[in-house]
Design an enzyme around this catalytic site. Sequence first.
Site, short mmCIF file in Angstrom:
data_model
loop_
_atom_site.label_atom_id
_atom_site.label_comp_id
_atom_site.label_asym_id
_atom_site.label_seq_id
_atom_site.Cartn_x
_atom_site.Cartn_y
_atom_site.Cartn_z
N ASP A 143 1.05 -1.43 0.17
CA ASP A 143 0.13 0.44 0.01
C ASP A 143 1.22 0.84 -0.20
O ASP A 143 2.69 1.05 0.18
CB ASP A 143 -0.91 0.25 1.55
CG ASP A 143 -0.03 0.01 2.00
OD1 ASP A 143 0.90 -1.43 2.47
OD2 ASP A 143 -0.27 1.07 3.26
N GLU A 190 0.08 -1.84 5.59
CA GLU A 190 0.92 -1.12 6.72
C GLU A 190 1.45 0.68 7.53
O GLU A 190 0.79 0.04 8.10
CB GLU A 190 2.57 -0.99 5.94
CG GLU A 190 3.05 -0.64 7.22
CD GLU A 190 3.87 0.17 7.31
OE1 GLU A 190 4.47 0.14 8.38
OE2 GLU A 190 4.04 1.35 6.38
N GLU A 238 11.94 -0.97 4.15
CA GLU A 238 10.92 0.45 4.25
C GLU A 238 12.77 1.62 3.69
O GLU A 238 14.23 0.90 3.82
CB GLU A 238 11.00 0.36 5.46
CG GLU A 238 9.80 -0.65 6.40
CD GLU A 238 8.37 0.63 5.86
OE1 GLU A 238 8.63 1.69 4.78
OE2 GLU A 238 7.46 0.12 5.98
#
Length: 384
Positions: A72, A137, A163
């Site tokens: 997402d 997330e 990330e």
Amino acid sequence: MTPQKKIEILQHLIQIPSVNDHETEVADYLAGLFAPYPQAQVEKVPYAPGRDNLVVTIGGAGPQLGLSGHMDVVAPGDTSAWHHDPFGGEVVGDQLFGRGASDMKSGLAAITIAMLEFLEQGTPLKGSVRLLATVGEETGEYGAATLTDAGYADQLAGLVIAEPSGLNQVVYTARGVIDYKVVSTGKSSHSAEPEKGINAIDNLMQFYNAVGPLMAKHTEEDPVLGHLLHNVDLISGGEQINSIPAHAELMANMRTIPATPNQVIYDELEGLIAKLNQQDGVDLKLTYSYPEEAIPGDPNAPLVQLAKQISEEVCQQPAHVVGSGGANDGAEFLRAKADFTSIEMGPGSDTSHQADEYISITEYLQAITVYEKLVPAFFDQLQG
Ligand SMILES: [Zn+2]
């Protein structure tokens, strides 16, 4: 795989507007990339309609390393502030633009491509690699929660979340988060006859005035993350100027540290609410939305040091071992039955969640190399 193909995969991912929904389109696209390799075990794990997590497992017997990324993205916001189509994946020089270019479709693409290249090149692996691609997330790590509850993290010996730390940073510890809301219910009456009503704002303010000092008692200091943070960030109440308010509410955001488990905070908040509710007319209700535990960590853990060393080799620049002020999917995965180290390291720029978000193509391609070196080195490290 050619560098051009690697760029095209990232562009394709950015062109799917998976703004806190529609992750299934991302999952299907990624699953399709593994179609030529029947030895890859591909599973879609639903969270909600249109919102499937994706799990892909390759390799053989031995320890399992998880590679994780969320599918997402946050909303593009005011599109007039963008100079590039947020869902275009435009390339200008070394920069590739679009929502998710940094956070974190470049990281997601990089871990996926590393696995595809292991398959393409027939790289022997002394263990298995599991892609854990998650939904939701940005709004509460509920994809990671679904996968963890279903046991997909129970075999992990280590976890790398791609990330956007930047390849020059390895995040080994992270703050947790508690978002809570307190709703005060009173009774409306004409403001000329306040004795016939119950003032919900007055009652909410009792909580407000007590909670700050209560949380300020937590003076524990984390050497990397600092101390616990508590902020009331939203407050509203009342109906009109000449009515005693029947409704008031506030919302607060807390950033926790490993020294203070979330349960300690829950107990204190709930204790305060219960105490105030003992008074006549006071009706306060407390709810949480998607709290996450802080991630404790050891800067000298083998996986942390290995990631730092490989990043330095590939990028030819120093990498630092750091803590993060934000929560990540690792907080959910660490609830699994296995005992493992979770790190965050991935390609990124300081434009995450902003207009004109971009990733450096050089860094993106370097990230693929970092993951391709990290996986076999992790297995070697564990097996001596
Ligand atoms: Zn992210």
